[in-house]
Design an enzyme around this catalytic site. Sequence first.
Site, PDB file in Angstrom:
ATOM      1  N   LEU A  22       0.873  -1.172   0.000  1.00 32.20           N
ATOM      2  CA  LEU A  22       0.000   0.000   0.000  1.00 32.20           C
ATOM      3  C   LEU A  22       0.908   1.218   0.000  1.00 32.20           C
ATOM      4  O   LEU A  22       1.927   1.241   0.705  1.00 32.20           O
ATOM      5  CB  LEU A  22      -0.902   0.025   1.245  1.00 32.20           C
ATOM      6  CG  LEU A  22      -2.084  -0.942   1.294  1.00 32.20           C
ATOM      7  CD1 LEU A  22      -2.832  -0.790   2.613  1.00 32.20           C
ATOM      8  CD2 LEU A  22      -3.035  -0.725   0.122  1.00 32.20           C
ATOM      9  N   ASP A  23       0.560   2.232  -0.781  1.00 27.30           N
ATOM     10  CA  ASP A  23       1.377   3.432  -0.860  1.00 27.30           C
ATOM     11  C   ASP A  23       1.505   4.111   0.502  1.00 27.30           C
ATOM     12  O   ASP A  23       0.685   3.919   1.401  1.00 27.30           O
ATOM     13  CB  ASP A  23       0.778   4.424  -1.862  1.00 27.30           C
ATOM     14  CG  ASP A  23       0.884   3.938  -3.291  1.00 27.30           C
ATOM     15  OD1 ASP A  23       1.696   3.026  -3.551  1.00 27.30           O
ATOM     16  OD2 ASP A  23       0.150   4.463  -4.148  1.00 27.30           O
ATOM     17  N   TYR A  24       2.526   4.948   0.631  1.00 26.00           N
ATOM     18  CA  TYR A  24       2.822   5.697   1.862  1.00 26.00           C
ATOM     19  C   TYR A  24       1.594   6.454   2.372  1.00 26.00           C
ATOM     20  O   TYR A  24       1.309   6.493   3.562  1.00 26.00           O
ATOM     21  CB  TYR A  24       3.964   6.670   1.574  1.00 26.00           C
ATOM     22  CG  TYR A  24       4.459   7.462   2.754  1.00 26.00           C
ATOM     23  CD1 TYR A  24       5.249   6.859   3.732  1.00 26.00           C
ATOM     24  CD2 TYR A  24       4.167   8.822   2.873  1.00 26.00           C
ATOM     25  CE1 TYR A  24       5.725   7.595   4.812  1.00 26.00           C
ATOM     26  CE2 TYR A  24       4.643   9.556   3.945  1.00 26.00           C
ATOM     27  CZ  TYR A  24       5.418   8.942   4.915  1.00 26.00           C
ATOM     28  OH  TYR A  24       5.887   9.674   5.984  1.00 26.00           O
ATOM     29  N   THR A  59      -1.586   5.812   1.457  1.00 28.21           N
ATOM     30  CA  THR A  59      -2.803   5.002   1.365  1.00 28.21           C
ATOM     31  C   THR A  59      -3.017   4.252   2.672  1.00 28.21           C
ATOM     32  O   THR A  59      -2.073   3.727   3.262  1.00 28.21           O
ATOM     33  CB  THR A  59      -2.701   3.996   0.205  1.00 28.21           C
ATOM     34  OG1 THR A  59      -2.557   4.716  -1.025  1.00 28.21           O
ATOM     35  CG2 THR A  59      -3.947   3.125   0.126  1.00 28.21           C
ATOM     36  N   HIS A  65       0.784   1.279  -8.106  1.00 25.96           N
ATOM     37  CA  HIS A  65      -0.076   2.473  -8.034  1.00 25.96           C
ATOM     38  C   HIS A  65      -1.322   2.331  -8.919  1.00 25.96           C
ATOM     39  O   HIS A  65      -1.808   3.316  -9.492  1.00 25.96           O
ATOM     40  CB  HIS A  65       0.693   3.732  -8.459  1.00 25.96           C
ATOM     41  CG  HIS A  65       2.004   3.921  -7.755  1.00 25.96           C
ATOM     42  ND1 HIS A  65       2.105   4.032  -6.380  1.00 25.96           N
ATOM     43  CD2 HIS A  65       3.263   4.027  -8.225  1.00 25.96           C
ATOM     44  CE1 HIS A  65       3.377   4.205  -6.046  1.00 25.96           C
ATOM     45  NE2 HIS A  65       4.103   4.184  -7.152  1.00 25.96           N
TER      46      HIS A  65
END
Length: 241
Positions: free
Chosen positions: A101-103, A105, A188
């Site tokens: 999961l993105d930073y 998110t 992403h």
Amino acid sequence: MERLQKVIANSGYTSRRKAEELIQKGKVKVNGNVIYELGTKVSNTDEIEIDGNVLQKEEQKVYFLLYKPRGVVTTTNDDKQRKTVVDLIDTQMRIYPIGRLDYDTTGILLLTNDGVLANALMHPKNQIDKVYIAKVKGLIGKEQIRALQMGVVIDGKSTSKAKARIKKYDKKTDTSIVELTIHEGRNHQVKKMFEAIGYTVLKLKREQISFLNLVGLKSGEYRMLSPKEVKKLYYEVSKEI
């Protein structure tokens, strides 16, 4: 006795395919001897080295479900000294996240030391549903939702069919809340899918992976999966194990 590449993958060190590449490149030793043959079998008493590092065998398998907060990186360690998802879990076991999961998110993330299950859950053929809630700028129309459902082109390749629906539109802030269900795990991907139809994601949360959700958890909290839940996950991915 098990095949060497399977033992490496089961330890969580890397995927089976990557393990095979390491063996073929002469990066793996068994009891001090360099191994090049992929069919080599090893036992529990054999010492395996990868690039000079002894492979640690995890006997007890553990499974955590984390509500990842914003501002935490999905990795086991970070060269910028940022907090990682592993830092949030109190365990002496060497665990790692399944997927990313993105930073910025938030949402559901699974962590384990079970390489077999981790690799199977990430295998694209298993088509494990992941449900995201995205807050985007602007009003999204039916045509754009249809495009998300049918697949859009990101990084030169079309995404698979997805489920998408508008949950809410706030006229005051001119923002839409959209629920998007995908089974791929490209880099992403959700943000790029919205960019492909002309919208910017302001906030993103993953609410569900397969049958697992965040009920009962607050941001930053976690729980262990029950044996029944682990068994059900294994059942869902059994074709790729």
